[in-house]
Design an enzyme around this catalytic site. Structure first.
Site, mmCIF file in Angstrom:
data_model
loop_
_atom_site.group_PDB
_atom_site.id
_atom_site.type_symbol
_atom_site.label_atom_id
_atom_site.label_comp_id
_atom_site.label_asym_id
_atom_site.label_seq_id
_atom_site.Cartn_x
_atom_site.Cartn_y
_atom_site.Cartn_z
ATOM 1 N NE ARG A 73 -15.667 21.673 46.151
ATOM 2 C CZ ARG A 73 -15.865 20.961 45.052
ATOM 3 N NH1 ARG A 73 -17.084 20.664 44.652
ATOM 4 N NH2 ARG A 73 -14.859 20.541 44.315
ATOM 5 C CE1 TYR A 213 -13.295 19.626 56.478
ATOM 6 C CE2 TYR A 213 -13.529 20.193 54.166
ATOM 7 C CZ TYR A 213 -12.734 19.867 55.241
ATOM 8 O OH TYR A 213 -11.372 19.790 55.086
ATOM 9 C CE LYS A 222 -14.240 26.120 45.693
ATOM 10 N NZ LYS A 222 -13.296 26.501 44.650
ATOM 11 C CG HIS A 242 -12.576 27.122 40.310
ATOM 12 N ND1 HIS A 242 -12.481 25.771 40.109
ATOM 13 C CD2 HIS A 242 -12.067 27.340 41.549
ATOM 14 C CE1 HIS A 242 -11.961 25.193 41.167
ATOM 15 N NE2 HIS A 242 -11.687 26.130 42.055
ATOM 16 C CB SER A 264 -10.726 20.814 42.878
ATOM 17 O OG SER A 264 -11.834 21.661 42.679
ATOM 18 C CB CYS A 266 -4.649 21.311 39.171
ATOM 19 S SG CYS A 266 -5.469 19.991 38.273
ATOM 20 C CG ASN A 270 1.504 24.422 45.749
ATOM 21 O OD1 ASN A 270 1.205 24.863 46.852
ATOM 22 N ND2 ASN A 270 1.715 23.144 45.522
ATOM 23 C CG ASP A 289 -10.612 28.597 44.989
ATOM 24 O OD1 ASP A 289 -10.205 27.742 44.180
ATOM 25 O OD2 ASP A 289 -11.682 28.486 45.608
ATOM 26 N NE ARG A 381 -9.590 21.865 51.402
ATOM 27 C CZ ARG A 381 -9.529 22.198 50.131
ATOM 28 N NH1 ARG A 381 -9.089 23.394 49.783
ATOM 29 N NH2 ARG A 381 -9.885 21.366 49.190
HETATM 30 O O1 O2Y Z 1 -13.840 20.322 50.174
HETATM 31 C C1 O2Y Z 1 -14.122 21.497 50.393
HETATM 32 O O2 O2Y Z 1 -15.144 21.809 50.996
HETATM 33 C C2 O2Y Z 1 -13.248 22.573 49.956
HETATM 34 S S1 O2Y Z 1 -13.161 22.659 48.233
HETATM 35 C C3 O2Y Z 1 -12.096 23.954 47.829
HETATM 36 C C4 O2Y Z 1 -11.595 24.769 48.816
HETATM 37 C C5 O2Y Z 1 -10.756 25.811 48.476
HETATM 38 C C6 O2Y Z 1 -10.475 26.022 47.166
HETATM 39 N N1 O2Y Z 1 -10.980 25.242 46.192
HETATM 40 C C7 O2Y Z 1 -11.743 24.194 46.492
HETATM 41 C C8 O2Y Z 1 -12.221 23.366 45.332
HETATM 42 O O3 O2Y Z 1 -12.787 22.300 45.477
HETATM 43 O O4 O2Y Z 1 -12.009 23.817 44.191
HETATM 44 MN MN MN Z 2 -11.166 25.786 44.137
#
Ligand code: O2Y
Ligand code: MN
Length: 599
Positions: A73, A213, A222, A242, A264, A266, A270, A289, A381
């Site tokens: 992201r 991505y 998101k 979130h 993110s 943390c 899990n 999530d 991922r």
């Molecule tokens: O980097 C990305 O595009 C994915 S970010 C993400 C993916 C799944 C769950 N949480 C996150 C996050 O950044 O919180």
């Molecule tokens: Mn997330």
């Protein structure tokens, strides 16, 4: 299906309008069927973008690698385009909606030339859920179409639900690489210099350009389920968060549902799939999530997981850290930016102590065992359907959601913040959410170890002014009988000793903390009232079978008055950025803690 067969005429017109603008060579409406998925994945294999994994090792699964400049992201290119910049607030990047539209319209004219435009109808939430939201994404990425099928309820069922005139959130997406006559395509087309992930909260519209991505491109996640949904949730008196959702069951068979907000990186996935070490205790996963929560008829807060799959971080996922996740990705999974083994399987750092024989790394380079570089990108991922998770709760598909008993906030804090404590009221709980911060890891851009404020873990995902968002949370004490609201806790699994070693063993042992939280919800566990909240003593925990000393436990639960006073000063200065939108009630909570610390 062809566009002219769509029953929804306004949707048809919208698709044609954008087809004329993007100028794709073909338009394809996704039905979400298995055959369609195999066909699209097959085409990606043919082009070389996907590599089919060994059927005997990982059936129905694929490996792929992104452009090295399109791996995560991009927060600095993510915009909230509200008319008034104040409505985006100080934590978001703001752009005037007209300027953004003009810029996007200009750059995107003809951007799908030579490509197919996929029409992806998707539903966030169980299809019959009162909170469910439908989106339609136009995208020139077949990778996105495949992933959206796993991450959302996608295809014909959504078109059926939309009927002739149902409401949908328009989502526009292009990788930004038109193909002209004679051009050769790359495995991962993208335009990193032009990336813009834009949200128009007043129009409820998403337009993402330049990246293929994850969060930039799978617009249901998101962009829709957090940024746009948070705006809608404020308007309609619910919460888009979130947060993971788990069902925790005691040996006596009593169940409680817990929502957990963690920044993110943390370990949310899990925790969402935890195998508790305590005998007889069971965790089941509702979501890893995102949670949408609304006050139900009985006055309690009910949560649904709007997603249908997991887009989890691969590195560090292992039999030790998350055995249930390892089962969930055994088949029908898309892997992005991990290593490819010689026998046609996948591998990443932390999966096993010793790497197997590798074929190539995430950059498609033949594996060099002497290389110092990582096999998998730190943000690599897996995309797997929720139903693959062996501990998926039966309530996962429940349209009304699950009643939340407790909300947990937690960040990575190597010092100061105790293992667990409980808030003293709803307002104090909202203060805990607002004051959440976490130390950065290598998975997030920035200086490793630096503390980053991340209120409610929503810093990157709140679609409006964060100060107004705090007020919205506080308002829930007016929306319902406050005694019916969940209890709020803070946890910190990441305390370190002076040698930099984690003091709490984590993983399955976190179930002991969950047990204390569970018992606090039914007044069955003790705690001491301290200036920061209710904190347990060592004796209040079930520590059977755990080799941990009294000294260590005391350290994990200790309140350092001087340290907390400094923390309050730092928070005071952080909150000042929200100016007049900062709710007085939270400043009063801060003052009250200060006063108690000074007593
Ligand atoms: O980097 C990305 O595009 C994915 S970010 C993400 C993916 C799944 C769950 N949480 C996150 C996050 O950044 O919180
Ligand atoms: Mn997330």
């Amino acid at each position: 299906m062809k566009v002219d067969q769509l029953k929804h005429k306004a949707l048809q017109e919208w698709i044609i309008k954008w087809k004329n603008h993007f100028e794709p060579s073909d338009v394809y409406v996704c039905d979400g069927s298995e055959q369609e998925h195999h066909r699209l994945a097959g085409e990606l294999v043919k082009s070389g973008a996907f590599i089919k994994l060994n059927e005997n090792k990982r059936p129905g699964s694929y490996w792929c690698a992104s452009d090295p400049n399109d791996v995560a992201r991009v927060e600095e290119r993510t915009f909230i385009c509200s008319k008034d910049p104040k409505d985006a607030g100080p934590t978001n990047h703001h752009k005037d909606p007209k300027i953004m539209h003009d810029g996007l319209n200009k750059i995107s004219k003809g951007c799908m030339k030579g490509r197919t435009m996929y029409v992806v109808p998707f539903c966030m939430g169980p299809i019959d859920a009162p909170l469910a939201m439908i989106g339609v994404q136009l995208s020139d990425s077949p990778y996105v179409a495949c992933n959206m099928r796993t991450m959302t309820r996608m295809g014909q069922q959504v078109l059926d639900k939309l009927g002739k005139d149902g409401e949908y959130i328009p989502c526009l997406h292009s990788v930004g690489v038109p193909l002209n006559e004679g051009d050769t395509d790359s495995y991962w087309p993208c335009s990193p210099e032009d990336v813009v992930v834009s949200h128009f909260p007043e129009e409820k519209l998403i337009f993402s350009y330049g990246s293929g991505y994850g969060g930039n491109a799978l617009l249901g996640k998101k962009c829709l389920a957090l940024r746009i949904a948070s705006v809608k949730a404020k308007e309609e008196k619910w919460l888009a968060e979130h947060m993971l959702i788990i069902k925790l069951t005691s040996p006596e068979g009593e169940s409680k549902f817990i929502a957990g907000s963690f920044p993110s990186a943390c370990g949310k996935t899990n925790l969402a799939m935890l195998e508790p070490s305590l005998p007889g205790w069971k965790v089941e996963c509702v979501g890893d999530d995102i949670a949408w929560m609304k006050v139900g008829k009985d006055g309690r807060l009910y949560a649904i997981n709007p997603e249908a799959g997991f887009f989890g971080v691969a590195p560090g996922t292992s039999e030790k850290s998350n055995p249930n996740c390892m089962r969930a990705i055994e088949k029908n999974t898309i892997f992005t930016n991990v290593g490819l083994t010689e026998d046609g399987d996948v591998w990443w750092e932390g999966m096993t102590d010793i790497p197997p024989k590798m074929k190539m790394d995430w950059k498609r380079r033949p594996w060099d065992p002497s290389s110092k570089e990582k096999v998998a990108h730190p943000n690599s991922r897996f995309t797997a359907h929720a139903t693959m998770c062996p501990i998926l709760a039966k309530e996962f598909d429940e349209p009304e959601g699950v009643p939340i008993d407790a909300i947990i906030f937690g960040g990575r804090r190597k010092s100061l913040v105790p293992l667990v404590y409980e808030s003293l009221s709803w307002e104090h709980g909202v203060f805990l959410g607002a004051s959440l911060s976490s130390e950065l890891t290598a998975a997030v851009k920035g200086t490793v170890g630096k503390l980053r404020h991340d209120p409610f873990s929503m810093i990157a995902f709140c679609g409006y002014n964060m100060g107004d968002y705090f007020s919205h949370w506080l308002d829930f004490a007016k929306f319902t009988d406050r005694s019916k609201l969940p209890k709020i806790f803070n946890v910190n699994w990441f305390r370190q000793d002076s040698a930099g070693k984690f003091m709490w063993p984590g993983f399955g042992e976190n179930g002991r903390v969950l047990k204390w939280i569970f018992e606090r919800c039914s007044d069955d566990a003790k705690a001491e009232l301290t200036p920061i909240g209710n904190v347990p003593h060592m004796e209040d925990f079930d520590l059977q079978g755990l080799d941990i000393s009294k000294g260590q436990m005391d350290e994990l639960l200790k309140i350092d008055t001087e340290g907390w006073l400094k923390e309050m000063d730092e928070l005071d200065s952080y909150f000042s950025m929200f100016k007049e939108s900062m709710p007085q009630a939270l400043l009063e909570e801060l003052e009250a803690i200060r006063k108690r610390l000074k007593k």
